[in-house]
Design an enzyme around this catalytic site. Structure first.
Site, mmCIF file in Angstrom:
data_model
loop_
_atom_site.group_PDB
_atom_site.id
_atom_site.type_symbol
_atom_site.label_atom_id
_atom_site.label_comp_id
_atom_site.label_asym_id
_atom_site.label_seq_id
_atom_site.Cartn_x
_atom_site.Cartn_y
_atom_site.Cartn_z
ATOM 1 N N THR A 87 64.474 48.601 24.040
ATOM 2 C CA THR A 87 64.172 47.675 25.137
ATOM 3 C C THR A 87 62.680 47.765 25.404
ATOM 4 O O THR A 87 62.190 48.826 25.802
ATOM 5 C CB THR A 87 64.953 48.060 26.412
ATOM 6 O OG1 THR A 87 66.344 48.094 26.104
ATOM 7 C CG2 THR A 87 64.700 47.060 27.522
ATOM 8 N N LYS A 162 67.831 40.193 27.548
ATOM 9 C CA LYS A 162 68.161 41.532 28.061
ATOM 10 C C LYS A 162 67.590 41.736 29.473
ATOM 11 O O LYS A 162 68.291 42.190 30.378
ATOM 12 C CB LYS A 162 67.588 42.580 27.101
ATOM 13 C CG LYS A 162 67.491 43.987 27.631
ATOM 14 C CD LYS A 162 68.672 44.824 27.289
ATOM 15 C CE LYS A 162 68.610 46.162 28.010
ATOM 16 N NZ LYS A 162 69.729 47.004 27.788
ATOM 17 N N LYS A 237 63.073 50.944 34.657
ATOM 18 C CA LYS A 237 62.343 50.486 33.458
ATOM 19 C C LYS A 237 62.627 48.999 33.206
ATOM 20 O O LYS A 237 61.699 48.202 33.013
ATOM 21 C CB LYS A 237 62.768 51.312 32.227
ATOM 22 C CG LYS A 237 62.171 50.776 30.936
ATOM 23 C CD LYS A 237 62.737 51.426 29.676
ATOM 24 C CE LYS A 237 62.200 50.681 28.447
ATOM 25 N NZ LYS A 237 62.651 51.251 27.177
HETATM 26 P P1 NAD Z 1 65.554 58.594 23.679
HETATM 27 O O1 NAD Z 1 64.336 59.034 24.413
HETATM 28 O O2 NAD Z 1 66.768 59.460 23.683
HETATM 29 O O3 NAD Z 1 65.174 58.321 22.138
HETATM 30 C C1 NAD Z 1 63.935 57.837 21.699
HETATM 31 C C2 NAD Z 1 63.548 58.624 20.445
HETATM 32 O O4 NAD Z 1 62.333 58.099 19.909
HETATM 33 C C3 NAD Z 1 63.296 60.112 20.719
HETATM 34 O O5 NAD Z 1 64.154 60.908 19.906
HETATM 35 C C4 NAD Z 1 61.818 60.314 20.345
HETATM 36 O O6 NAD Z 1 61.546 61.580 19.756
HETATM 37 C C5 NAD Z 1 61.617 59.185 19.361
HETATM 38 N N1 NAD Z 1 60.212 58.818 19.174
HETATM 39 C C6 NAD Z 1 59.259 58.641 20.134
HETATM 40 N N2 NAD Z 1 58.089 58.294 19.562
HETATM 41 C C7 NAD Z 1 58.310 58.241 18.226
HETATM 42 C C8 NAD Z 1 57.495 57.938 17.111
HETATM 43 N N3 NAD Z 1 56.193 57.610 17.251
HETATM 44 N N4 NAD Z 1 58.043 58.003 15.868
HETATM 45 C C9 NAD Z 1 59.343 58.333 15.703
HETATM 46 N N5 NAD Z 1 60.185 58.633 16.729
HETATM 47 C C10 NAD Z 1 59.657 58.583 17.983
HETATM 48 O O7 NAD Z 1 65.886 57.148 24.242
HETATM 49 P P2 NAD Z 1 67.275 56.329 24.082
HETATM 50 O O8 NAD Z 1 68.126 56.568 25.278
HETATM 51 O O9 NAD Z 1 67.813 56.563 22.720
HETATM 52 O O10 NAD Z 1 66.738 54.844 24.234
HETATM 53 C C11 NAD Z 1 66.078 54.179 23.157
HETATM 54 C C12 NAD Z 1 65.814 52.739 23.579
HETATM 55 O O11 NAD Z 1 67.057 52.099 23.873
HETATM 56 C C13 NAD Z 1 64.948 52.584 24.824
HETATM 57 O O12 NAD Z 1 64.075 51.513 24.633
HETATM 58 C C14 NAD Z 1 65.961 52.310 25.926
HETATM 59 O O13 NAD Z 1 65.414 51.569 26.990
HETATM 60 C C15 NAD Z 1 67.008 51.526 25.173
HETATM 61 N N6 NAD Z 1 68.355 51.591 25.759
HETATM 62 C C16 NAD Z 1 68.860 52.783 26.173
HETATM 63 C C17 NAD Z 1 70.143 52.817 26.725
HETATM 64 C C18 NAD Z 1 70.742 54.127 27.195
HETATM 65 O O14 NAD Z 1 71.776 54.091 27.879
HETATM 66 N N7 NAD Z 1 70.186 55.271 26.834
HETATM 67 C C19 NAD Z 1 70.897 51.643 26.862
HETATM 68 C C20 NAD Z 1 70.355 50.438 26.394
HETATM 69 C C21 NAD Z 1 69.074 50.425 25.848
#
Ligand code: NAD
Length: 292
Positions: A87, A162, A237
């Site tokens: 997102t 979204k 966010k």
């Molecule tokens: P998260 O923080 O658990 O995962 C993000 C991952 O990206 C981490 O493991 C981090 O180490 C990695 N990362 C960061 N910078 C990086 C880079 N330069 N290279 C490689 N890896 C890198 O977050 P999440 O909960 O998995 O969410 C991911 C996305 O999905 C976000 O944009 C969030 O808004 C969206 N989202 C989350 C949810 C939820 O319920 N968690 C629901 C819908 C959408």
């Protein structure tokens, strides 16, 4: 299919694992998180991307997406698809798509709803922006990771859908919590209010599927001490992204702005971080009209 998967956090890890379990060859990369079962670890983001027909990213925000895209786009094979499921702001989604297309690639923005549970169960909903051809190429993967994929339009249309959806959700949750707190002060039983509203014109998903009042309606995070669920900071966010988009598009969104301000105060100053976004109900219930 050969797939590169970058960002193996709470959402990305189960999504990548589901693709591998369905028989795809998945090369994963994350700065910190380990690769889930079935996914081969790549040394860099570019290495995960170089032989892939589809590269999926699942990253925290638009700034990080832009940085990762700058690494993977030059490494990707011509005609491959860069599919971002994070997102992020509409501007970043459009900028990354334009860079990918200029490099001879296809690009999709495909944010999801359904949370960590939906990612693990393979029941996410994908909201997709980009070309017909790109959508058709990645559709079989959306089917594995999700239950529904809607092609919303060109670049940025997925992110637009979204944040519009989540702006409705945030504003509706504020209204639902306010109404239950007002009912308390009027001496009205919460279960009776639920009975009326759930079949009346005030009905919404926040009332009938995610009721913020403990012990009322279906089981929800309110019944679990407001453990998320969908954390207040994630709602903040998405609401913040909605206001950035409204700013960019010159759209008047006063209720969205108010909801954003409320969630910002709740998360930053009132102990809301780490609590479910429906925990605004006890916040309102504890306040009076002149509490600012
Ligand atoms: P998260 O923080 O658990 O995962 C993000 C991952 O990206 C981490 O493991 C981090 O180490 C990695 N990362 C960061 N910078 C990086 C880079 N330069 N290279 C490689 N890896 C890198 O977050 P999440 O909960 O998995 O969410 C991911 C996305 O999905 C976000 O944009 C969030 O808004 C969206 N989202 C989350 C949810 C939820 O319920 N968690 C629901 C819908 C959408």
């Amino acid at each position: 299919m050969q797939i590169g998967f970058i960002g193996l956090g709470n959402m990305g890890a189960p999504m990548a694992a589901n693709l591998a379990a369905a028989g795809h060859d998945v090369r994963g990369f994350d700065l910190a998180a380990p690769c889930p079962a079935g996914v081969t670890a790549a040394a860099t983001a570019a290495a995960a991307a170089e032989a892939a027909e589809v590269v999926i990213t699942m990253l925290p925000n638009g700034e990080i997406l832009r940085a990762v895209a700058a690494q993977v786009i030059p490494a990707m094979a011509p005609g491959a698809v860069l599919c971002d499921c994070s997102t992020v702001d509409v501007e970043s989604a459009r900028a990354v798509a334009a860079q990918a297309v200029a490099a001879g690639l296809d690009a999709l923005d495909a944010p999801v709803s359904g949370g960590v549970g939906g990612a693990a169960a393979g029941t996410l909903t994908f909201m997709v922006g980009g070309s017909e051809a790109g959508f058709a190429a990645v559709a079989p993967l959306f089917e594995i990771m999700g239950a529904k994929a809607v092609h919303c339009g060109g670049a940025g249309a997925g992110q637009s859908a979204k944040i519009c959806n989540n702006m409705i959700l945030g504003v509706t949750m504020v209204a639902t919590c306010e109404a239950f707190a007002l009912a308390d002060k009027l001496g009205l039983d919460r279960a009776r209010l639920y009975d009326v509203v759930s079949t009346s014109s005030g009905q919404s998903w926040t009332v009938t599927s995610y009721c913020p009042a403990p012990g009322v309606g279906p089981t929800s995070p309110a019944d679990n001490g407001y453990q998320p669920g969908f954390a207040a900071e994630l709602m903040l966010k998405d609401l913040t992204l909605s206001q950035a988009a409204a700013e960019m598009a010159d759209a008047d969104t006063p209720a969205g702005r108010l909801a954003t301000d409320l969630y910002r105060r709740f998360v930053e100053d009132e102990g809301g971080r780490g609590r479910d976004f429906s925990a605004l109900l006890p916040r309102f219930a504890a306040r009076g009209r002149n509490d600012g």
